[in-house]
Design a protein around this motif. Structure first.
Motif, mmCIF file in Angstrom:
data_model
loop_
_atom_site.group_PDB
_atom_site.id
_atom_site.type_symbol
_atom_site.label_atom_id
_atom_site.label_comp_id
_atom_site.label_asym_id
_atom_site.label_seq_id
_atom_site.Cartn_x
_atom_site.Cartn_y
_atom_site.Cartn_z
ATOM 1 N N UNK A 179 -54.658 -54.850 -69.717
ATOM 2 C CA UNK A 179 -54.930 -55.976 -70.608
ATOM 3 C C UNK A 179 -54.664 -55.679 -72.078
ATOM 4 N N UNK A 180 -54.035 -54.559 -72.380
ATOM 5 C CA UNK A 180 -53.702 -54.248 -73.778
ATOM 6 C C UNK A 180 -52.775 -55.338 -74.318
ATOM 7 N N UNK A 181 -53.151 -55.926 -75.465
ATOM 8 C CA UNK A 181 -52.334 -56.950 -76.092
ATOM 9 C C UNK A 181 -52.460 -58.329 -75.478
ATOM 10 N N UNK A 182 -53.316 -58.489 -74.480
ATOM 11 C CA UNK A 182 -53.490 -59.793 -73.834
ATOM 12 C C UNK A 182 -54.460 -60.658 -74.629
ATOM 13 N N UNK A 183 -54.381 -61.963 -74.454
ATOM 14 C CA UNK A 183 -55.278 -62.873 -75.185
ATOM 15 C C UNK A 183 -56.755 -62.632 -74.841
ATOM 16 N N UNK A 184 -57.608 -63.013 -75.779
ATOM 17 C CA UNK A 184 -59.051 -62.867 -75.580
ATOM 18 C C UNK A 184 -59.526 -63.562 -74.315
ATOM 19 N N UNK A 185 -58.897 -64.674 -73.959
ATOM 20 C CA UNK A 185 -59.319 -65.403 -72.760
ATOM 21 C C UNK A 185 -59.154 -64.548 -71.499
ATOM 22 N N UNK A 186 -58.112 -63.730 -71.452
ATOM 23 C CA UNK A 186 -57.900 -62.865 -70.302
ATOM 24 C C UNK A 186 -58.896 -61.705 -70.285
ATOM 25 N N UNK A 187 -59.225 -61.195 -71.455
ATOM 26 C CA UNK A 187 -60.244 -60.146 -71.546
ATOM 27 C C UNK A 187 -61.594 -60.719 -71.090
ATOM 28 N N UNK A 188 -61.889 -61.929 -71.511
ATOM 29 C CA UNK A 188 -63.125 -62.593 -71.112
ATOM 30 C C UNK A 188 -63.170 -62.782 -69.591
ATOM 31 N N UNK A 214 -65.092 -49.958 -68.009
ATOM 32 C CA UNK A 214 -63.639 -50.039 -67.947
ATOM 33 C C UNK A 214 -63.131 -50.240 -69.365
ATOM 34 N N UNK A 215 -61.946 -49.734 -69.621
ATOM 35 C CA UNK A 215 -61.272 -49.929 -70.894
ATOM 36 C C UNK A 215 -60.129 -50.904 -70.625
ATOM 37 N N UNK A 216 -59.967 -51.924 -71.460
ATOM 38 C CA UNK A 216 -58.916 -52.920 -71.216
ATOM 39 C C UNK A 216 -57.537 -52.289 -71.149
ATOM 40 N N UNK A 261 -59.690 -53.136 -76.671
ATOM 41 C CA UNK A 261 -58.647 -52.231 -77.156
ATOM 42 C C UNK A 261 -58.811 -51.826 -78.623
ATOM 43 N N UNK A 262 -59.669 -52.498 -79.353
ATOM 44 C CA UNK A 262 -59.875 -52.143 -80.759
ATOM 45 C C UNK A 262 -60.993 -51.113 -80.948
ATOM 46 N N UNK A 263 -61.445 -50.558 -79.853
ATOM 47 C CA UNK A 263 -62.481 -49.532 -79.882
ATOM 48 C C UNK A 263 -61.837 -48.160 -79.644
ATOM 49 N N UNK A 264 -62.537 -47.071 -80.041
ATOM 50 C CA UNK A 264 -61.966 -45.746 -79.804
ATOM 51 C C UNK A 264 -61.696 -45.492 -78.324
ATOM 52 N N UNK A 265 -60.577 -44.852 -78.060
ATOM 53 C CA UNK A 265 -60.187 -44.531 -76.687
ATOM 54 C C UNK A 265 -61.212 -43.615 -76.024
#
Length: 123
Positions: free
Chosen positions: A32-41, A25-27, A7-11
């Protein structure tokens, strides 16, 4: 190759990666916007996707869970770098590198270079 854009990358980045023929895919699009890094992983593990991020937490291979073998591309550019410049540097990297040099690796993309080092062995 599969990519997961943090989410910290350009849309505008994910469509440009898709235009190269990669799966991406974009989180923000998968809830997954605002979710912990563990969930992104975990999402990256499920998709066997390389994470593209500016998040130093995701960029530390020592914090990667055992099941994460795809790798990460850490964007280490100044905070005031315009989105179109960030996108262009990433697209240049993906266009000029062999996929095998990115898979299982930690890649740092900087102003004048991109360095990759293998971190996880891919089967």
């Amino acid at each position: 190759m599969n990519f997961l854009v943090d989410e910290n990358m350009p849309r505008s980045l994910a469509p440009q990666i898709a235009a190269l023929g990669f799966s991406v895919q974009d989180v923000r699009d998968i809830g997954l916007r605002g979710h912990p890094d563990t969930e992104v992983m975990e999402a990256a593990i499920m998709a066997d996707a390389i994470i593209i991020t500016r998040d130093r937490g995701l960029a530390d291979p020592r914090s990667w869970t055992e099941g994460f073998t795809a790798g990460a591309i850490f964007i280490n550019l100044p905070d005031d770098t315009p989105a179109n410049t960030i996108n262009a540097k990433i697209i240049e990297l993906l266009s000029n590198r062999l996929p095998s040099s990115l898979l299982g690796s930690f890649t740092t993309l900087e102003v004048r270079r991109a360095l990759s080092r293998p971190v996880r062995r891919r089967l």
